[in-house]
Design a protein around this motif. Structure first.
Motif, mmCIF file in Angstrom:
data_model
loop_
_atom_site.group_PDB
_atom_site.id
_atom_site.type_symbol
_atom_site.label_atom_id
_atom_site.label_comp_id
_atom_site.label_asym_id
_atom_site.label_seq_id
_atom_site.Cartn_x
_atom_site.Cartn_y
_atom_site.Cartn_z
ATOM 1 N N PRO A 85 16.138 13.635 -2.521
ATOM 2 C CA PRO A 85 17.334 13.790 -3.349
ATOM 3 C C PRO A 85 18.128 15.036 -2.958
ATOM 4 O O PRO A 85 17.574 16.038 -2.502
ATOM 5 C CB PRO A 85 16.769 13.937 -4.768
ATOM 6 N N ALA A 86 19.434 14.932 -3.117
ATOM 7 C CA ALA A 86 20.292 16.098 -2.917
ATOM 8 C C ALA A 86 20.363 16.873 -4.234
ATOM 9 O O ALA A 86 19.984 16.381 -5.283
ATOM 10 C CB ALA A 86 21.689 15.657 -2.488
ATOM 11 N N GLY A 87 20.834 18.077 -4.180
ATOM 12 C CA GLY A 87 21.060 18.823 -5.413
ATOM 13 C C GLY A 87 20.378 20.171 -5.420
ATOM 14 O O GLY A 87 21.033 21.203 -5.528
ATOM 15 N N ASP A 88 19.040 20.171 -5.286
ATOM 16 C CA ASP A 88 18.333 21.452 -5.388
ATOM 17 C C ASP A 88 17.932 22.009 -4.028
ATOM 18 O O ASP A 88 17.388 23.101 -3.943
ATOM 19 C CB ASP A 88 17.077 21.290 -6.250
ATOM 20 N N ALA A 89 18.155 21.244 -2.963
ATOM 21 C CA ALA A 89 17.699 21.683 -1.640
ATOM 22 C C ALA A 89 18.491 22.896 -1.163
ATOM 23 O O ALA A 89 19.708 22.978 -1.349
ATOM 24 C CB ALA A 89 17.831 20.548 -0.636
ATOM 25 N N GLY A 106 0.807 -1.207 0.000
ATOM 26 C CA GLY A 106 0.000 0.000 0.000
ATOM 27 C C GLY A 106 0.834 1.248 0.000
ATOM 28 O O GLY A 106 0.344 2.339 -0.291
ATOM 29 N N ASP A 107 2.110 1.126 0.338
ATOM 30 C CA ASP A 107 2.985 2.290 0.357
ATOM 31 C C ASP A 107 3.786 2.409 -0.942
ATOM 32 O O ASP A 107 4.360 3.435 -1.226
ATOM 33 C CB ASP A 107 3.993 2.185 1.505
ATOM 34 N N LYS A 108 3.843 1.325 -1.720
ATOM 35 C CA LYS A 108 4.801 1.285 -2.810
ATOM 36 C C LYS A 108 4.533 2.333 -3.877
ATOM 37 O O LYS A 108 5.439 3.004 -4.351
ATOM 38 C CB LYS A 108 4.832 -0.121 -3.405
ATOM 39 N N ALA A 109 3.264 2.474 -4.268
ATOM 40 C CA ALA A 109 2.970 3.448 -5.314
ATOM 41 C C ALA A 109 3.313 4.846 -4.849
ATOM 42 O O ALA A 109 3.901 5.648 -5.573
ATOM 43 C CB ALA A 109 1.494 3.367 -5.694
ATOM 44 N N ALA A 110 2.940 5.139 -3.598
ATOM 45 C CA ALA A 110 3.259 6.464 -3.063
ATOM 46 C C ALA A 110 4.756 6.647 -2.955
ATOM 47 O O ALA A 110 5.287 7.730 -3.211
ATOM 48 C CB ALA A 110 2.598 6.640 -1.698
ATOM 49 N N GLY A 111 5.459 5.575 -2.570
ATOM 50 C CA GLY A 111 6.896 5.676 -2.420
ATOM 51 C C GLY A 111 7.589 5.912 -3.741
ATOM 52 O O GLY A 111 8.527 6.691 -3.842
ATOM 53 N N ASP A 112 7.121 5.234 -4.799
ATOM 54 C CA ASP A 112 7.752 5.399 -6.098
ATOM 55 C C ASP A 112 7.661 6.835 -6.575
ATOM 56 O O ASP A 112 8.523 7.334 -7.282
ATOM 57 C CB ASP A 112 7.082 4.464 -7.118
ATOM 58 N N ALA A 113 6.567 7.498 -6.180
ATOM 59 C CA ALA A 113 6.367 8.859 -6.639
ATOM 60 C C ALA A 113 6.946 9.876 -5.672
ATOM 61 O O ALA A 113 6.873 11.071 -5.905
ATOM 62 C CB ALA A 113 4.863 9.125 -6.816
ATOM 63 N N GLY A 114 7.511 9.376 -4.541
ATOM 64 C CA GLY A 114 7.881 10.284 -3.474
ATOM 65 C C GLY A 114 9.249 10.905 -3.578
ATOM 66 O O GLY A 114 9.531 11.889 -2.913
ATOM 67 N N ALA A 115 10.159 10.319 -4.400
ATOM 68 C CA ALA A 115 11.522 10.824 -4.460
ATOM 69 C C ALA A 115 11.589 12.050 -5.366
ATOM 70 O O ALA A 115 12.143 12.022 -6.458
ATOM 71 C CB ALA A 115 12.460 9.728 -4.956
ATOM 72 N N LYS A 116 11.017 13.127 -4.917
ATOM 73 C CA LYS A 116 10.978 14.351 -5.706
ATOM 74 C C LYS A 116 11.825 15.412 -5.021
ATOM 75 O O LYS A 116 12.084 15.338 -3.819
ATOM 76 C CB LYS A 116 9.539 14.831 -5.868
ATOM 77 N N PRO A 117 12.274 16.416 -5.762
ATOM 78 C CA PRO A 117 13.158 17.427 -5.191
ATOM 79 C C PRO A 117 12.565 18.100 -3.958
ATOM 80 O O PRO A 117 11.346 18.248 -3.828
ATOM 81 C CB PRO A 117 13.321 18.423 -6.345
ATOM 82 N N ALA A 118 13.445 18.491 -3.054
ATOM 83 C CA ALA A 118 12.999 19.120 -1.807
ATOM 84 C C ALA A 118 12.767 20.613 -1.975
ATOM 85 O O ALA A 118 11.911 21.192 -1.310
ATOM 86 C CB ALA A 118 14.028 18.871 -0.711
ATOM 87 N N GLY A 119 13.551 21.256 -2.850
ATOM 88 C CA GLY A 119 13.423 22.702 -3.027
ATOM 89 C C GLY A 119 13.903 23.457 -1.800
ATOM 90 O O GLY A 119 14.760 22.987 -1.045
ATOM 91 N N ALA A 120 13.346 24.631 -1.595
ATOM 92 C CA ALA A 120 13.716 25.449 -0.440
ATOM 93 C C ALA A 120 13.068 24.870 0.807
ATOM 94 O O ALA A 120 11.837 24.849 0.929
ATOM 95 C CB ALA A 120 13.269 26.892 -0.656
#
Length: 315
Positions: free
Chosen positions: A114-118, A52-66
């Motif tokens: 993810p690192a990079g844009d945070a 039940g978490d997998k679909a949400a998890g797959d979509a969760g690795a998005k940039p953090a931003g500010a």
């Protein structure tokens, strides 16, 4: 004067009937399991704890931003991403050196940030932000060395559903520590006995007990053999409760059976969580998450399988 002392003792037992038809008959099957040789009553393999978490998890690795800081009533300042979603840290990771130990299904339930844009939140030391290279070669944001995650079951900004899960997951404070109100100790696995369980009941694994229920602090949850599920009865009262505190109402975490996950209203005023109608407790003799010192105590106290049955395997 034919009343015997035994009936007087029975009269002090806590007897409360809740959802009677739902619980009827479950205790008989459980008693049959308890009569089997040690280990025979252990639960069948639990359902995938991340189902039940997998679909949400797959979509969760998005940039953090500010990054931002959200002040919460429960934990004080909590670090969030640009969208307001809570960031978490994992006790099984390390900060010196930074290392993540959450991969596979774990990373689907706890998407990495993810690192990079945070960028640092207002008032936060930018030097606290860093990155760690994961086993798959991707780069994950770190805060004071701690790898940062989101929780797939946080559905909206401000949710704190991951706080205390398994006694190992905690919201990040802006300084990288575990979020906690000023003057309060940072969240950590606490000894049972405080009468409060954070987060949800979840499933932990033990080399000898197998899959068993733990509270939100990672403390082992137990059942008392003299109790019954039909009617729902707790026979642990008085001095017994001083050693075996009741588990207060708690959310049902991954892997715990949904059937008859009810709350027992005790005559002493306490509300007690049940698993498949069986009252559950923690043990003051367990001092840290993962302890199983109560297993088999007095031949009457045993850890609880995810379906509510006794686990009679020796610790």
């Amino acid at each position: 004067m034919g009343i015997k002392r035994g009936t007087t003792l029975a009269a002090v037992a806590v007897v409360v009937v809740l959802a009677a038809t739902a619980c009827n008959g479950d205790d008989k099957a459980d008693k049959a399991d308890a009569a089997k040789p040690a280990g025979a009553a252990a639960a069948a393999p639990a359902a995938d704890p991340y189902a039940g978490d997998k679909a949400a998890g797959d979509a969760g690795a998005k940039p953090a931003g500010a990054l931002t800081v959200s002040t919460t009533d429960r934990l004080g300042p909590v670090l969030t991403d640009a969208a307001g979603f809570t960031l978490y840290r994992f006790d099984k990771d390390t900060a010196k050196p930074p290392a993540s130990n959450c991969d596979g299904d774990c990373a689907k339930a706890w998407p990495v940030v993810p690192a990079g844009d945070a960028s640092a939140a207002a008032g936060m030391d930018p030097a606290l932000l860093g990155e760690v290279v994961r086993k798959d070669g991707s780069k994950q944001l770190t805060v004071a060395g701690w790898p940062a995650y989101r929780y797939a079951k946080d559905a909206k900004a401000g949710d704190l559903n991951g706080q205390g899960v398994g006694g190992t997951w905690f919201a990040l404070a802006p300084d990288g520590k575990k979020a906690a109100k000023a003057g309060a100790p940072a969240a950590s696995p606490a000894p049972a006995g405080a009468g409060q369980a954070a987060g949800a009941l979840t499933v932990a694994k033990d080399a000898k007990l197998g899959d068993h229920v733990v509270d939100g602090n990672g403390m082992t949850v137990y059942r008392f053999k003299p109790d019954t599920a039909w009617p729902m009865v707790s026979k642990c009262t008085g001095e017994c409760l001083a050693k075996w505190p009741v588990v207060p109402p708690a959310e049902r975490g991954e892997g715990i059976v949904e059937k008859n996950y009810l709350v027992l209203d005790r005559p002493d005023g306490k509300k007690q969580q049940t698993v498949n109608c069986w009252p559950v407790y923690t043990f003051t003799g367990d001092k840290k998450a993962g302890d199983t010192n109560g297993q088999g105590a007095g031949g009457t106290w045993y850890a609880v399988a995810p379906d509510g049955k006794l686990i009679t395997t020796a610790p």
